[in-house]
Design a protein around this motif. Structure first.
Motif, PDB file in Angstrom:
ATOM      1  N   PRO A 260      -6.519  -0.523  -6.988  1.00 20.21           N
ATOM      2  CA  PRO A 260      -5.689  -1.627  -7.067  1.00 20.21           C
ATOM      3  C   PRO A 260      -4.811  -1.556  -8.731  1.00 20.21           C
ATOM      4  O   PRO A 260      -5.376  -1.390  -9.667  1.00 20.21           O
ATOM      5  CB  PRO A 260      -6.848  -2.585  -7.311  1.00 20.21           C
TER       6      PRO A 260
ATOM      7  N   ARG B 208      -1.503  -1.062  -4.071  1.00 21.52           N
ATOM      8  CA  ARG B 208      -2.785  -0.261  -3.894  1.00 21.52           C
ATOM      9  C   ARG B 208      -2.307   1.205  -3.737  1.00 21.52           C
ATOM     10  O   ARG B 208      -1.513   1.691  -2.541  1.00 21.52           O
ATOM     11  CB  ARG B 208      -3.566  -0.743  -2.824  1.00 21.52           C
TER      12      ARG B 208
ATOM     13  N   ALA C  71       0.836  -1.199   0.209  1.00 16.46           N
ATOM     14  CA  ALA C  71      -0.010   0.005  -0.140  1.00 16.46           C
ATOM     15  C   ALA C  71       1.031   1.202   0.006  1.00 16.46           C
ATOM     16  O   ALA C  71       1.846   1.395   0.889  1.00 16.46           O
ATOM     17  CB  ALA C  71      -0.968   0.107   1.255  1.00 16.46           C
TER      18      ALA C  71
ATOM     19  N   SER D 150      -8.686   5.992  -3.215  1.00 13.41           N
ATOM     20  CA  SER D 150      -8.126   5.187  -1.937  1.00 13.41           C
ATOM     21  C   SER D 150      -8.094   3.599  -2.360  1.00 13.41           C
ATOM     22  O   SER D 150      -9.152   3.144  -2.880  1.00 13.41           O
ATOM     23  CB  SER D 150      -9.289   5.315  -0.837  1.00 13.41           C
ATOM     24  N   ASP D 151      -6.852   3.092  -2.066  1.00 15.65           N
ATOM     25  CA  ASP D 151      -6.848   1.529  -2.335  1.00 15.65           C
ATOM     26  C   ASP D 151      -6.798   1.414  -3.794  1.00 15.65           C
ATOM     27  O   ASP D 151      -7.625   0.325  -4.123  1.00 15.65           O
ATOM     28  CB  ASP D 151      -7.430   0.674  -1.569  1.00 15.65           C
TER      29      ASP D 151
ATOM     30  N   SER E 243      -3.136   5.270  -2.613  1.00 17.30           N
ATOM     31  CA  SER E 243      -4.049   6.357  -1.873  1.00 17.30           C
ATOM     32  C   SER E 243      -3.529   7.513  -2.106  1.00 17.30           C
ATOM     33  O   SER E 243      -2.071   7.841  -2.258  1.00 17.30           O
ATOM     34  CB  SER E 243      -4.345   5.994  -0.657  1.00 17.30           C
TER      35      SER E 243
ATOM     36  N   SER F 142     -12.885   3.035  -5.980  1.00 16.32           N
ATOM     37  CA  SER F 142     -11.694   3.426  -5.347  1.00 16.32           C
ATOM     38  C   SER F 142     -11.446   4.899  -5.536  1.00 16.32           C
ATOM     39  O   SER F 142     -10.777   5.556  -4.885  1.00 16.32           O
ATOM     40  CB  SER F 142     -10.683   2.748  -5.796  1.00 16.32           C
TER      41      SER F 142
END
Lengths: 208, 294
Positions: A179, A26, A6, A176-177, A28, A152
């Protein structure tokens, strides 16, 4: 598959160097969308300077500079709700084919210090070289997974160059996150080059 | 027969919504089967799982499966005496309405000025509508939404082609189709479906390569030779290991559909249209006021 990482945007040089082909990442933070018209506009107006800045070009350039410094550009032409009311929401937002930006991407990465390019289908030698130099990575999102990826995207902060049309505009989004999978890294590895070579051998065998 | 024209715009809107947001069952079934063919925990399997999650979510939320809602390609089969101009008007109204409702992305761009029309209506040829009179009381409309990524990897071969050792026979057709799959890599959003047309002129060959994609995936080709070649091309394309999204893997294409046309003695075209996994096609049948969808 390797463990999931992340990361927050912008990306540090160290974190980019730590990413290897095959890793799931991921993301953010804040990123910018840009595709065919945006890449051509950046190259023509600010890098190769084959056309003079017009209208809001200089203002837009000033606004995107800090967003792209260490940041990520996402090859995406979204479906956006609330355009008439300027209350923008991403409805569908998967990646578009990246290879069309191959003639421009490397120079744009170097100019703006872009450390991540998100798209689909992978890119070529010039972008791979830029990934090594800037440094940067190519992050593959799943093509066509548009409703899922739109989830996301938490907020649309701003839009530039809406006169390019909704798909081609540059949207500033908070994610956010988000992928992705690393398919080109800063160490010269490209999953796309690997698969192309391997499938080429298989094709030769099928042709006999 | 009477077709209530007022209602037709609403019927076509529903056809577009269904096509854009709900993947046909035959395509979803093939995708589900392919998950098990990929190595546990591989990027290929992960991509297929993401695809299936997205398919479910799009259907549930009635949002586009893919943001590139593609070129709307309509095939309209109408009874005798129906005005195709009136039908075209209703179809275009429904397309503009669907764009307003975000079932379609504004996708029609003026090639000379770069301006996006904003409503998916652009000149005489956007959306693409083909009309055909049929001996039936029903109005039947097939719709395919074909995205730009997969359209860009379509290819046309002129046989003989020395580069791929393709002569003017079915073996040459096989070579052309496999070469097209290799050239496409993951860029057409693999795993895709191939529409392959043999013969015709350049134009009719491209059109036929898309028409054949209206056939369901579980439908057998009535021509035994072509049926066999479809199965062979599918199996061999999957041996190439391009895999879902080009990540490497066992599923590169879900199926191949072939058709053959008469040609000039001088020409032998093989045209391959690639349809991405987000294979959006739906059918509507209208009788009187009522529309049914499949």
């Amino acid at each position: 598959m390797a463990a999931l990482k992340a990361l927050r945007l912008p990306l540090s040089e160290e974190s980019v160097r730590g990413l290897m082909v095959g890793e799931s990442v991921r993301l953010s933070g804040v990123m910018l969308t840009g595709r065919d018209a945006a890449h051509k506009w950046m190259i023509d107006t600010f890098i190769r300077k084959t056309r003079a800045p017009l209208d809001d070009d200089l203002e837009t350039y000033a606004a995107i500079l800090p967003l792209l410094d260490g940041g990520v550009i996402y090859h995406c032409g979204p479906v956006v709700a609330g355009v008439a009311e300027q209350d923008y929401r991403f409805v569908a937002a998967g990646p578009t084919t990246s290879i069309r930006e191959e003639p421009y991407q490397g120079e744009i990465m170097a100019h703006f210090n872009i450390r991540g390019v998100i798209g689909k289908g992978g890119m070529g030698e010039k972008t791979l070289a830029a990934c090594g130099a800037v440094p940067g990575v190519y992050l593959h999102a799943v093509g066509g997974a548009a409703s899922l990826i739109a989830q996301s995207v938490k907020r649309v902060r701003e839009v530039y160059k809406l006169d390019f049309g909704v798909p081609e505009a540059m949207w500033v989004i908070e994610v956010s996150d988000f992928p992705t999978v690393v398919t080109m890294d800063s160490h010269g590895n490209s999953l796309h080059a690997e698969v192309a070579a391997r499938s080429g051998d298989a094709l030769a065998a099928l042709f006999g | 027969m009477e077709i209530t024209v007022q209602k037709l715009t609403e019927h076509v809107l529903e056809l577009i919504r269904l096509a854009a947001t709900s993947l046909p069952p035959d395509v979803e079934k093939k995708l589900r089967e392919s998950v098990q063919r990929e190595a546990e925990g591989s990027a290929a399997q992960g991509a297929l799982q993401t695809i299936l999650q997205n398919v479910a979510l799009s259907r549930e939320k009635s949002t586009p499966i893919c943001q590139d809602t593609g070129t709307p390609i309509f095939y309209v089969y109408h009874p005798e005496g129906v005005s195709t101009r009136a039908l075209k008007k209703r179809i275009c109204a429904a397309v503009a309405w669907a764009t307003e409702l975000n079932y379609l992305r504004p996708n029609a761009v003026d090639s000379l000025t770069g301006e996006n029309s904003g409503n998916n209506i652009g000149g005489e040829h956007y959306p693409y509508i083909h009309f055909e009179e049929v001996d039936s009381d029903d109005l039947m409309v097939d719709l395919m939404l074909k995205g730009g990524g997969c359209e860009n990897v379509g290819a046309q071969y002129k046989l003989p082609d020395g580069r791929i050792g393709a002569a003017r026979d079915l073996e040459g057709v096989r070579r052309a189709a496999l070469d097209a799959v290799h050239e496409a890599q993951g860029r057409g959003c693999a795993p895709g479906v191939l529409g392959i047309a043999v013969g015709g002129d350049r134009g009719s060959s491209f059109v036929a390569s898309k028409e054949v994609l209206f056939r369901k995936l579980d439908e057998y080709n009535p021509d035994a030779d072509l049926a066999e070649m479809e199965a062979r091309i599918t199996a061999e394309a999957n041996q190439m290991g391009v895999g879902p999204m080009g990540f490497g893997g066992n599923t590169t294409v879900l199926d191949a559909k072939m058709t053959a046309m008469h040609r000039l003695p001088a020409s032998y075209f093989v045209t391959v249209s690639y349809m991405c996994w987000a294979f959006r096609r739906r059918r509507m049948v209208v009788n009187g006021d009522e529309a049914t969808y499949e």
